[in-house]
Design an enzyme around this catalytic site. Structure first.
Site, PDB file in Angstrom:
ATOM      1  N   ASP A   1       0.819  -1.210   0.000  1.00  0.00           N
ATOM      2  CA  ASP A   1       0.000   0.000   0.000  1.00  0.00           C
ATOM      3  C   ASP A   1       0.855   1.263   0.000  1.00  0.00           C
ATOM      4  O   ASP A   1       0.503   2.267  -0.619  1.00  0.00           O
ATOM      5  CB  ASP A   1      -0.937   0.007   1.208  1.00  0.00           C
ATOM      6  CG  ASP A   1      -2.117  -0.945   1.032  1.00  0.00           C
ATOM      7  OD1 ASP A   1      -2.367  -1.386  -0.103  1.00  0.00           O
ATOM      8  OD2 ASP A   1      -2.784  -1.248   2.035  1.00  0.00           O
ATOM      9  N   GLY A   2       1.989   1.225   0.704  1.00  0.00           N
ATOM     10  CA  GLY A   2       2.862   2.400   0.737  1.00  0.00           C
ATOM     11  C   GLY A   2       3.376   2.772  -0.638  1.00  0.00           C
ATOM     12  O   GLY A   2       3.429   3.958  -1.001  1.00  0.00           O
TER      13      GLY A   2
ATOM     14  N   THR B   1      -9.216   2.893   6.496  1.00  0.00           N
ATOM     15  CA  THR B   1      -8.751   1.557   6.868  1.00  0.00           C
ATOM     16  C   THR B   1      -7.273   1.568   7.251  1.00  0.00           C
ATOM     17  O   THR B   1      -6.659   0.508   7.384  1.00  0.00           O
ATOM     18  CB  THR B   1      -8.969   0.555   5.714  1.00  0.00           C
ATOM     19  OG1 THR B   1      -8.378   1.067   4.517  1.00  0.00           O
ATOM     20  CG2 THR B   1     -10.452   0.307   5.494  1.00  0.00           C
TER      21      THR B   1
ATOM     22  N   ASN C   1      -4.356   8.849   1.667  1.00  0.00           N
ATOM     23  CA  ASN C   1      -4.871   8.221   2.882  1.00  0.00           C
ATOM     24  C   ASN C   1      -5.271   9.252   3.927  1.00  0.00           C
ATOM     25  O   ASN C   1      -6.434   9.381   4.274  1.00  0.00           O
ATOM     26  CB  ASN C   1      -3.820   7.286   3.491  1.00  0.00           C
ATOM     27  CG  ASN C   1      -4.079   5.830   3.194  1.00  0.00           C
ATOM     28  OD1 ASN C   1      -5.039   5.482   2.523  1.00  0.00           O
ATOM     29  ND2 ASN C   1      -3.218   4.973   3.694  1.00  0.00           N
TER      30      ASN C   1
ATOM     31  N   GLY D   1      -6.454   5.807  10.871  1.00  0.00           N
ATOM     32  CA  GLY D   1      -7.726   6.192  11.478  1.00  0.00           C
ATOM     33  C   GLY D   1      -8.469   5.019  12.077  1.00  0.00           C
ATOM     34  O   GLY D   1      -9.121   5.143  13.121  1.00  0.00           O
TER      35      GLY D   1
END
Length: 289
Positions: free
Chosen positions: A77-78, A190, A151, A193
Site C-alpha cells: 500500500d505504501g 482503513t 490516505n 484512522g
C-alpha cells in the site's frame, strides 16, 4: 466507455533495492507477458535495473503516467500511495500487485497476476475514483509548504499531549488536548484512522473523517464532514508536534501554525478486477467472520 490499454507501465517498490531484488522474477515475467500481448511497455527507471529482459522504454516516475494508459504497481500500500500521489496529474489508471502486508489498495496476487491481467486487458475490470486531500501549512500568514495525501494527514506529538483548535468551514468545532489528530479520506479510514477508533467509510462516499488520537477528554469522538468542507487546525500548544502526509514525510510544527485541509482537485483512478467486492476485501484483510 471503458479505457482501452495500448501502453502499460510498471513500477516496483522503487525506493527499496532489496524489495526489488526479491521481486525480480515476477517483474521480468510481467514485462515478458505484456510484450507478448503486443503492448508498449514502459518501466520506471529504478525498477528497470532489476528486470532480466530488454525491449521496454525507460521513464522516470514523474513522467511515466504520461506514457501509459495503465500503470501496474508491484509492492504494498505504501508504494501504491507514493505512486498515486506522483501521478495524480496524469489521471492514468492504477492497479496494484500485492507484495506488501495487508494490501488494501493492491488487489492482485503474484501467483495469478498474469491470468487476472489478461482479463483486465480484455476489458473485464471495474474503475473507481478515489479522492485526495490537499493541505497547506502557514506560519505568521506565510505558507511554509503544501502537499497532497491519498490516505490521511496526521498531526501528532511523539511524547506528549498537544493542544489543537479545529474549525470546519470557518465554524469553531472544538479545542482539544490529545496525542494528535487524523484527517482521513475514505481510502484512509482503513489505515491509521481505523487503529485510532475511527469509522470505516466506503470509498464511494465523499467525506473527510476527523479522528482524535488518544484524546485527553474521552467524550471527544471522531466526526465525519462532507468532502467539500474546509478544515483548519491551529496548533495552540505543542513542543514537538509534526505533520505527515500518508505517513511518508514529516515536517515539524510550531505553536500558532495553521493547517488548512480540503479536498484535492485531482482524483486517483484505481482499477479492480471484475470480481472485486469492497466488503469481501474488508472481510479478508480484517479477518471478519
Amino acid at each position: 466507455m471503458l479505457p482501452y490499454f495500448r501502453s502499460v507501465a510498471i513500477v516496483g517498490k522503487y525506493m527499496d533495492d532489496s524489495a526489488l531484488q526479491n521481486m525480480r522474477d515476477d517483474l521480468t515475467h510481467l514485462v515478458q507477458y505484456l510484450q507478448s500481448q503486443e503492448l508498449h511497455v514502459c518501466v520506471e527507471e529504478q525498477t528497470a535495473r532489476f528486470i532480466r529482459h530488454e525491449g521496454f522504454e525507460l521513464a522516470s516516475l514523474e513522467n511515466i503516467g504520461h506514457k501509459a494508459d495503465l500503470v501496474v504497481v508491484m509492492g504494498g500500500d505504501g508504494t501504491m500511495l507514493s505512486v498515486a500521489r506522483a501521478l495524480r496529474d496524469s489521471n492514468v489508471c492504477l492497479i496494484g500487485i500485492n507484495r506488501g502486508r495487508l494490501g488494501f489498495l493492491t488487489d492482485l496476487q503474484t501467483d495469478n497476476m498474469l491470468g487476472e491481467l489478461e482479463k483486465i486487458l480484455q476489458g473485464e475490470y471495474q474503475l473507481e475514483s478515489r479522492m485526495l486531500l490537499q493541505s497547506a501549512v502557514s506560519r505568521a500568514q506565510s505558507q511554509l509548504w503544501q502537499s497532497v495525501a491519498m490516505n490521511d494527514v496526521v498531526i501528532k506529538s511523539a511524547f506528549r499531549l498537544i493542544e489543537l483548535e479545529v474549525h470546519v468551514d470557518g465554524k469553531f468545532v472544538s479545542r482539544q488536548r490529545a496525542d494528535g489528530l487524523i484527517l482521513a479520506t475514505p481510502t484512509g479510514t482503513t489505515a491509521y484512522g481505523l487503529s485510532a477508533g475511527g469509522p470505516i467509510m466506503h470509498p464511494d462516499l465523499h467525506a473527510i473523517s476527523i479522528v482524535p488520537i488518544s484524546p485527553h477528554t474521552l467524550s471527544y469522538r471522531p466526526i465525519t464532514v462532507p468532502a467539500d468542507s474546509v478544515i483548519e487546525v491551529i496548533i495552540v500548544n505543542a513542543a514537538d508536534a509534526q505533520i505527515s502526509f500518508d505517513g511518508q514525510g514529516q515536517h515539524a510544527l510550531s505553536e500558532g501554525d495553521h493547517i488548512r485541509i480540503a479536498r484535492g482537485e485531482q482524483e486517483i483512478q484505481l482499477l479492480h478486477p471484475k470480481t472485486y467486492c469492497y466488503f469481501d476485501m474488508l472481510r479478508n484483510k480484517l479477518n471478519w467472520g
